[in-house]
Design a protein around this motif. Structure first.
Motif, mmCIF file in Angstrom:
data_model
loop_
_atom_site.group_PDB
_atom_site.id
_atom_site.type_symbol
_atom_site.label_atom_id
_atom_site.label_comp_id
_atom_site.label_asym_id
_atom_site.label_seq_id
_atom_site.Cartn_x
_atom_site.Cartn_y
_atom_site.Cartn_z
ATOM 1 N N VAL B 140 0.837 -1.199 0.000
ATOM 2 C CA VAL B 140 0.000 0.000 0.000
ATOM 3 C C VAL B 140 0.872 1.250 0.000
ATOM 4 C CG1 VAL B 140 -1.568 1.386 1.405
ATOM 5 C CG2 VAL B 140 -1.985 -1.058 1.100
ATOM 6 N N ASN B 141 0.585 2.139 -0.932
ATOM 7 C CA ASN B 141 1.251 3.442 -0.938
ATOM 8 C C ASN B 141 0.394 4.402 -0.129
ATOM 9 O OD1 ASN B 141 2.405 5.888 -1.388
ATOM 10 N ND2 ASN B 141 2.188 5.876 -3.618
ATOM 11 N N ALA B 142 0.878 4.730 1.039
ATOM 12 C CA ALA B 142 0.082 5.518 1.972
ATOM 13 C C ALA B 142 0.334 7.020 1.840
ATOM 14 C CB ALA B 142 0.371 5.072 3.399
ATOM 15 N N ALA B 143 1.042 7.426 0.777
ATOM 16 C CA ALA B 143 1.444 8.829 0.673
ATOM 17 C C ALA B 143 0.264 9.787 0.618
ATOM 18 C CB ALA B 143 2.334 9.014 -0.560
ATOM 19 N N ARG B 144 -0.809 9.399 -0.029
ATOM 20 C CA ARG B 144 -1.959 10.295 -0.191
ATOM 21 C C ARG B 144 -3.125 9.904 0.714
ATOM 22 N NH1 ARG B 144 -2.519 13.177 -5.023
ATOM 23 N NH2 ARG B 144 -0.590 14.262 -5.469
ATOM 24 N N LEU B 145 -2.822 9.234 1.785
ATOM 25 C CA LEU B 145 -3.874 8.829 2.706
ATOM 26 C C LEU B 145 -3.784 9.652 3.984
ATOM 27 C CD1 LEU B 145 -3.727 4.934 2.334
ATOM 28 C CD2 LEU B 145 -5.179 6.559 1.101
ATOM 29 N N GLY B 300 -4.732 -2.511 19.381
ATOM 30 C CA GLY B 300 -4.247 -1.626 18.331
ATOM 31 C C GLY B 300 -5.195 -0.455 18.193
ATOM 32 N N TYR B 301 -4.792 0.488 17.400
ATOM 33 C CA TYR B 301 -5.666 1.630 17.126
ATOM 34 C C TYR B 301 -6.567 1.312 15.940
ATOM 35 C CZ TYR B 301 -2.337 4.218 20.014
ATOM 36 O OH TYR B 301 -1.544 4.642 21.037
ATOM 37 N N GLU B 302 -7.809 1.743 16.041
ATOM 38 C CA GLU B 302 -8.663 1.708 14.862
ATOM 39 C C GLU B 302 -8.393 2.989 14.086
ATOM 40 O OE1 GLU B 302 -10.267 -0.903 14.064
ATOM 41 O OE2 GLU B 302 -11.053 -0.106 12.193
ATOM 42 N N HIS B 303 -8.172 2.841 12.793
ATOM 43 C CA HIS B 303 -7.801 3.980 11.947
ATOM 44 C C HIS B 303 -8.932 4.298 10.981
ATOM 45 C CE1 HIS B 303 -3.384 3.580 12.931
ATOM 46 N NE2 HIS B 303 -3.832 2.400 13.293
ATOM 47 N N ALA B 304 -9.232 5.588 10.850
ATOM 48 C CA ALA B 304 -10.166 6.052 9.815
ATOM 49 C C ALA B 304 -9.322 6.746 8.751
ATOM 50 C CB ALA B 304 -11.186 7.015 10.409
ATOM 51 N N ILE B 305 -9.396 6.233 7.533
ATOM 52 C CA ILE B 305 -8.460 6.656 6.486
ATOM 53 C C ILE B 305 -9.226 7.185 5.283
ATOM 54 C CG2 ILE B 305 -6.573 5.850 4.991
ATOM 55 C CD1 ILE B 305 -6.350 3.494 7.150
ATOM 56 N N VAL B 306 -8.851 8.361 4.840
ATOM 57 C CA VAL B 306 -9.452 8.956 3.648
ATOM 58 C C VAL B 306 -8.342 9.394 2.702
ATOM 59 C CG1 VAL B 306 -11.510 9.740 4.896
ATOM 60 C CG2 VAL B 306 -9.548 11.275 4.675
ATOM 61 N N VAL B 307 -8.719 9.613 1.455
ATOM 62 C CA VAL B 307 -7.745 10.072 0.459
ATOM 63 C C VAL B 307 -7.600 11.587 0.559
ATOM 64 C CG1 VAL B 307 -7.270 10.242 -2.020
ATOM 65 C CG2 VAL B 307 -8.292 8.159 -1.085
ATOM 66 N N SER B 308 -6.371 12.042 0.474
ATOM 67 C CA SER B 308 -6.120 13.485 0.512
ATOM 68 C C SER B 308 -5.473 13.929 -0.799
ATOM 69 C CB SER B 308 -5.204 13.833 1.682
ATOM 70 O OG SER B 308 -3.964 13.177 1.559
ATOM 71 N N ASP B 309 -5.518 15.244 -1.021
ATOM 72 C CA ASP B 309 -4.869 15.766 -2.231
ATOM 73 C C ASP B 309 -3.402 16.095 -1.926
ATOM 74 O OD1 ASP B 309 -4.806 18.160 -0.862
ATOM 75 O OD2 ASP B 309 -6.544 19.004 -1.919
ATOM 76 N N ALA B 310 -2.756 16.713 -2.881
ATOM 77 C CA ALA B 310 -1.327 16.972 -2.728
ATOM 78 C C ALA B 310 -1.028 17.876 -1.535
ATOM 79 C CB ALA B 310 -0.777 17.599 -4.012
ATOM 80 N N SER B 311 -2.006 18.695 -1.175
ATOM 81 C CA SER B 311 -1.783 19.590 -0.040
ATOM 82 C C SER B 311 -2.123 18.935 1.290
ATOM 83 C CB SER B 311 -2.635 20.853 -0.203
ATOM 84 O OG SER B 311 -4.010 20.542 -0.039
ATOM 85 N N GLY B 312 -2.630 17.719 1.234
ATOM 86 C CA GLY B 312 -2.994 17.016 2.465
ATOM 87 C C GLY B 312 -4.453 17.166 2.833
#
Lengths: 128, 410
Positions: B140-145, B300-312
């Motif tokens: 997984v590429n997490a860079a934009r998450l 563990g932590y439950e994580h809520a993950i969304v996609v972000s743009d280049a600015s975060g």
């Protein structure tokens, strides 16, 4: 002298009289054994079972103070001490947290079971 | 024995119904029926919580109303990977059916949850829930998450309620059972391969347990048929062992509610730990005391993950708002407090924790939340004996702080 320092001094005195620095299986006494397993390999891969894990858990099964015994370390840098097998003070290492005094223990400890334990209480490597 | 089985059978049927969605006739993309849709995928361990929050959000009015469309066909890392695919131009849509919660009472959820049917092309996933950090998910590429830790999810080893042969499992025993196979490991009473269960390598639950017992998540040794697709399956299969010893693992939000009727939670002794500990102070309580103070490391932590743009910045505002509601950064519609909801759901609010960790299975550190809530937790979890007199200002708190309507020590 504050309470923590006093406790540390008392533990040091007990240790000086009763401990062998290489003996972590002498149940009921305070001993010193470094390095600690969880500090030695903080980034251990899931299937890495270190030699010190083996020693540590052998001590647990021996009915000694287990990791607390092996960690029955009086380590001034941590600001705490192991007394009767549990950690008193501000926990720093994983072992400190796991063996902190005052936890709500489930039931009396028992030795681990299984055919893949080694004679010293460790575990065999996983099959490839 | 026969009587016990007769008593348990209805409970097992109820369990199956609890986790089985009702067949769906509505299309999930029907905007009139399901306004402000947010498609969720990922963890199934957290399903009971999603249902409760989904019902609250669906009952809200106006712009606060959100329809959670929860596709439960994936595990944590599969959900994260599907979401992350959107960042690399290879999105994976949610297909099949999904749970929806319109018109449900969050405190009295039905056994069969309604579902909707995805359009043939599927729907893009807006938010992934994961029991592990996105970086723990292979490939997984997490860079934009944008990853937000929302709550602590404890896990426990479980056995059937009707079998009391053993009350605890040592990390070395779990290492042998899952690393070599039950019949090879010879760890009594779990010596039957057919009675030891796992999830999958992409399951956040399994990854968390794997880190703890030091068996790679892809090398758990059980019969293929015992590799289960979701937490609901795990609960059902372990409970179905009845009086026979059986071993599995799951999150406490799914296990605590059926403790004693279907499942038994087992105490755990970690590597280098002297004693066995339950997540709670006793086998019968739900106070998560040993999780909160660091004696019990299976969480563990439950994580809520969304996609972000280049600015975060999040690209989907509705999904980001759901993540914010889950983290407490945005209010829960209806006036309830998400931290109380967590406590009632057998989870631990971050603000009630005394320890933290920076990676899954990593070492613990002392934690001092900015706005601690241990008192709120202690008077909110199921069966809590403490009562908290409501407060409106610090003056009522004898030197403490009035926070979220409860007097906290600091």
């Amino acid at each position: 002298m504050n309470a923590r320092t006093g406790l540390l001094m008392a533990a040091l005195l007990v240790c000086a009289g009763a401990c062998n620095s290489n003996d972590d299986t002498d149940g009921g006494t305070i001993t010193v054994d470094v390095p600690r397993p969880d500090v030695q390999r903080p980034d251990a891969a899931p299937d890495d079972v270190t030699a010190s894990d083996v020693a540590t858990d052998a001590a647990v099964d021996a009915g000694a103070t287990g990791d607390a015994t092996s960690d029955a370390a009086v380590d001034a840098s941590d600001g705490g001490a192991y007394v009767d097998g549990c950690f008193v003070g501000t926990p720093v290492t994983m072992s400190d947290f796991l063996n902190r005094c005052g936890g709500a223990v489930a039931f009396p400890a028992r030795p681990a079971r299984g055919t893949r334990l080694t004679p010293d209480g460790g575990v065999q490597p996983l099959p490839m | 024995m026969a009587t016990s089985k007769a008593l348990l059978a209805p409970a097992l049927c109820a369990s199956a119904a609890l986790f089985a969605p009702a067949a769906g006739a509505q299309r999930c993309d029907d905007a009139a029926t399901f306004p402000n849709r947010v498609v969720i995928s990922g963890s199934t361990a957290i399903r009971p919580l999603v249902r409760r929050v989904g019902a609250i959000l669906a009952a809200a009015r106006g712009a606060e109303r959100v329809t959670l469309v929860y596709n439960t066909s994936r595990g944590s890392c599969s959900g994260v990977a599907a979401l992350a695919g959107a960042t690399s131009g290879a999105p994976q849509a949610a297909t099949g059916t999904a749970e929806v919660y319109n018109g449900l009472d969050p405190d009295h959820l039905p056994g069969a949850i309604p579902t909707c049917t995805m359009p043939a092309e599927g729907l893009a996933i807006d938010l992934a829930l994961s029991d592990v950090y996105p970086t723990e998910c292979a490939g997984v590429n997490a860079a934009r998450l944008r990853d937000t830790r929302v709550v602590v999810l404890p896990f426990e080893f479980i056995g059937p309620a009707l079998n009391a042969d053993e009350s605890g499992v040592d990390a070395r025993e779990a290492y042998q059972i899952y690393g070599f196979g039950a019949s090879t490991a010879g760890v009594t009473p779990w010596t039957l391969d057919a009675r030891v269960f796992q999830r999958s390598a992409s399951s956040g639950t399994q990854i968390t347990v794997a880190r703890a017992i030091r068996v790679p998540e892809g090398r758990f040794q059980t019969p293929t048929s015992n590799a289960l697709s979701g937490t609901g399956d795990m609960v059902s299969r372990v409970a179905a062992a009845m009086t026979t010893p059986a071993l599995g693992f799951a999150g406490t939000d799914a296990t605590n509610g059926v403790r004693g009727t279907q499942l038994r939670g087992l105490a755990y002794r970690h590597w280098g730990q002297r004693e066995f500990y339950y997540p709670d102070s006793t086998a019968a309580s739900f106070d998560k005391r040993n999780v909160r103070d660091g004696h019990y490391p299976l969480w563990g932590y439950e994580h809520a993950i969304v996609v972000s743009d280049a600015s975060g910045a999040p690209v989907n505002a509705a999904a980001a708002r759901v993540a914010d509601v889950l983290s407490g950064a945005a209010p829960l519609p209806g006036g309830d407090d998400i931290q109380r909801v967590y406590a009632r759901s057998y989870l631990v609010p971050l603000c009630a924790m005394e320890v933290s960790r920076s990676r899954d299975g990593g070492d613990l550190s002392l934690e001092q939340p900015d706005a601690p809530c241990p008192r709120l937790f202690e008077c909110s979890y199921p069966g809590a004996s403490a009562t908290c007199a409501p407060c409106t200002d610090n003056g009522a708190c004898a030197g403490g702080v009035c926070r979220r309507g409860v007097c906290e020590a600091r």
